[in-house]
Scaffold this motif. Structure first.
Motif, PDB file in Angstrom:
ATOM      1  N   ALA A  20      59.102  71.853  27.121  1.00  0.00           N
ATOM      2  CA  ALA A  20      57.658  71.830  26.892  1.00  0.00           C
ATOM      3  C   ALA A  20      57.278  72.034  25.437  1.00  0.00           C
ATOM      4  N   ILE A  21      58.071  72.766  24.666  1.00  0.00           N
ATOM      5  CA  ILE A  21      57.697  73.006  23.270  1.00  0.00           C
ATOM      6  C   ILE A  21      58.170  71.895  22.342  1.00  0.00           C
ATOM      7  N   ASP A  22      58.950  70.959  22.853  1.00  0.00           N
ATOM      8  CA  ASP A  22      59.399  69.830  22.038  1.00  0.00           C
ATOM      9  C   ASP A  22      58.257  68.816  21.947  1.00  0.00           C
ATOM     10  N   ASN A  30      56.979  60.861  29.421  1.00  0.00           N
ATOM     11  CA  ASN A  30      58.028  61.881  29.432  1.00  0.00           C
ATOM     12  C   ASN A  30      57.774  62.930  30.510  1.00  0.00           C
ATOM     13  N   VAL A  31      56.512  63.270  30.749  1.00  0.00           N
ATOM     14  CA  VAL A  31      56.173  64.189  31.834  1.00  0.00           C
ATOM     15  C   VAL A  31      56.587  63.566  33.169  1.00  0.00           C
ATOM     16  N   PHE A  32      56.258  62.284  33.342  1.00  0.00           N
ATOM     17  CA  PHE A  32      56.617  61.577  34.570  1.00  0.00           C
ATOM     18  C   PHE A  32      58.122  61.609  34.809  1.00  0.00           C
ATOM     19  N   VAL A  33      58.901  61.270  33.791  1.00  0.00           N
ATOM     20  CA  VAL A  33      60.359  61.231  33.933  1.00  0.00           C
ATOM     21  C   VAL A  33      60.901  62.619  34.276  1.00  0.00           C
ATOM     22  N   HIS A  34      60.379  63.628  33.608  1.00  0.00           N
ATOM     23  CA  HIS A  34      60.814  65.003  33.852  1.00  0.00           C
ATOM     24  C   HIS A  34      60.532  65.413  35.299  1.00  0.00           C
ATOM     25  N   LEU A  35      59.345  65.107  35.799  1.00  0.00           N
ATOM     26  CA  LEU A  35      58.990  65.447  37.177  1.00  0.00           C
ATOM     27  C   LEU A  35      59.759  64.599  38.190  1.00  0.00           C
ATOM     28  N   LYS A  36      59.979  63.348  37.859  1.00  0.00           N
ATOM     29  CA  LYS A  36      60.742  62.466  38.744  1.00  0.00           C
ATOM     30  C   LYS A  36      62.166  63.001  38.903  1.00  0.00           C
ATOM     31  N   ASN A  61      49.524  59.519  24.898  1.00  0.00           N
ATOM     32  CA  ASN A  61      49.826  60.783  24.239  1.00  0.00           C
ATOM     33  C   ASN A  61      48.920  61.863  24.799  1.00  0.00           C
ATOM     34  N   LEU A  62      49.461  63.062  24.882  1.00  0.00           N
ATOM     35  CA  LEU A  62      48.725  64.195  25.430  1.00  0.00           C
ATOM     36  C   LEU A  62      48.510  65.238  24.347  1.00  0.00           C
ATOM     37  N   HIS A  64      48.676  68.771  22.595  1.00  0.00           N
ATOM     38  CA  HIS A  64      49.760  69.751  22.646  1.00  0.00           C
ATOM     39  C   HIS A  64      49.498  70.776  23.760  1.00  0.00           C
ATOM     40  N   GLY A  65      50.503  71.004  24.573  1.00  0.00           N
ATOM     41  CA  GLY A  65      50.397  71.971  25.661  1.00  0.00           C
ATOM     42  C   GLY A  65      50.090  71.360  27.013  1.00  0.00           C
ATOM     43  N   PHE A  66      49.486  70.173  27.049  1.00  0.00           N
ATOM     44  CA  PHE A  66      49.137  69.547  28.327  1.00  0.00           C
ATOM     45  C   PHE A  66      50.380  69.218  29.149  1.00  0.00           C
ATOM     46  N   SER A  67      51.430  68.753  28.485  1.00  0.00           N
ATOM     47  CA  SER A  67      52.641  68.397  29.216  1.00  0.00           C
ATOM     48  C   SER A  67      53.214  69.619  29.932  1.00  0.00           C
ATOM     49  N   ARG A  68      53.156  70.766  29.299  1.00  0.00           N
ATOM     50  CA  ARG A  68      53.664  72.000  29.908  1.00  0.00           C
ATOM     51  C   ARG A  68      52.858  72.339  31.160  1.00  0.00           C
ATOM     52  N   HIS A  69      51.541  72.233  31.059  1.00  0.00           N
ATOM     53  CA  HIS A  69      50.692  72.544  32.209  1.00  0.00           C
ATOM     54  C   HIS A  69      50.920  71.563  33.361  1.00  0.00           C
ATOM     55  N   LEU A  70      50.978  70.275  33.045  1.00  0.00           N
ATOM     56  CA  LEU A  70      51.235  69.283  34.097  1.00  0.00           C
ATOM     57  C   LEU A  70      52.587  69.539  34.753  1.00  0.00           C
ATOM     58  N   ASN A  71      53.575  69.860  33.938  1.00  0.00           N
ATOM     59  CA  ASN A  71      54.911  70.146  34.448  1.00  0.00           C
ATOM     60  C   ASN A  71      54.876  71.311  35.438  1.00  0.00           C
ATOM     61  N   TYR A  72      54.256  72.400  35.061  1.00  0.00           N
ATOM     62  CA  TYR A  72      54.209  73.578  35.933  1.00  0.00           C
ATOM     63  C   TYR A  72      53.421  73.309  37.220  1.00  0.00           C
ATOM     64  N   ILE A  73      52.291  72.650  37.097  1.00  0.00           N
ATOM     65  CA  ILE A  73      51.455  72.370  38.276  1.00  0.00           C
ATOM     66  C   ILE A  73      52.212  71.508  39.283  1.00  0.00           C
TER      67      ILE A  73
END
Length: 109
Positions: A20-22, A30-36, A61-62, A64-73
């Protein structure tokens, strides 16, 4: 055993934090691939069919920080479906219509 679960949980949380911090991961694809990847790994344990669809033509593009939140949710939602839904099929869908982002997780449980 509880110690093994705790170690796996800590390792997974550390990996998620580093991911998430990268700044390279501050985009929707990238969020999609990570969740998939997460969904496929966890749902294979119960032989639950997992279908992930990215229906967006351009990468978004998101902030900063949105990808982390989407990932956790959505990791929490996938985990809840895995544990509680008795589903045989779970679908994750990313779509962008008329300027609105739609991320949907559904199951047949």
């Amino acid at each position: 055993n509880k110690a093994e679960y705790s170690a796996k949980y800590l390792m997974s949380g550390t990996k998620d934090f580093l991911w998430a911090i990268d700044p390279i991961n501050d985009n929707l694809f990238n969020v999609f691939v990570h969740l998939k990847d997460f969904g496929q790994n966890i749902l294979d344990e119960k032989n639950i069919y997992f279908d992930a669809k990215y229906l967006i033509k351009n990468n978004l593009n998101l902030p900063h920080g949105f990808s982390r939140h989407l990932n956790y949710i959505f990791k929490e939602a996938i985990t809840n479906a895995f544990k509680h839904s008795d589903a045989t099929r779970i679908e994750l869908k990313f779509n962008y219509l008329s300027g609105l982002l739609e991320i949907e997780l559904s199951d047949n449980g």
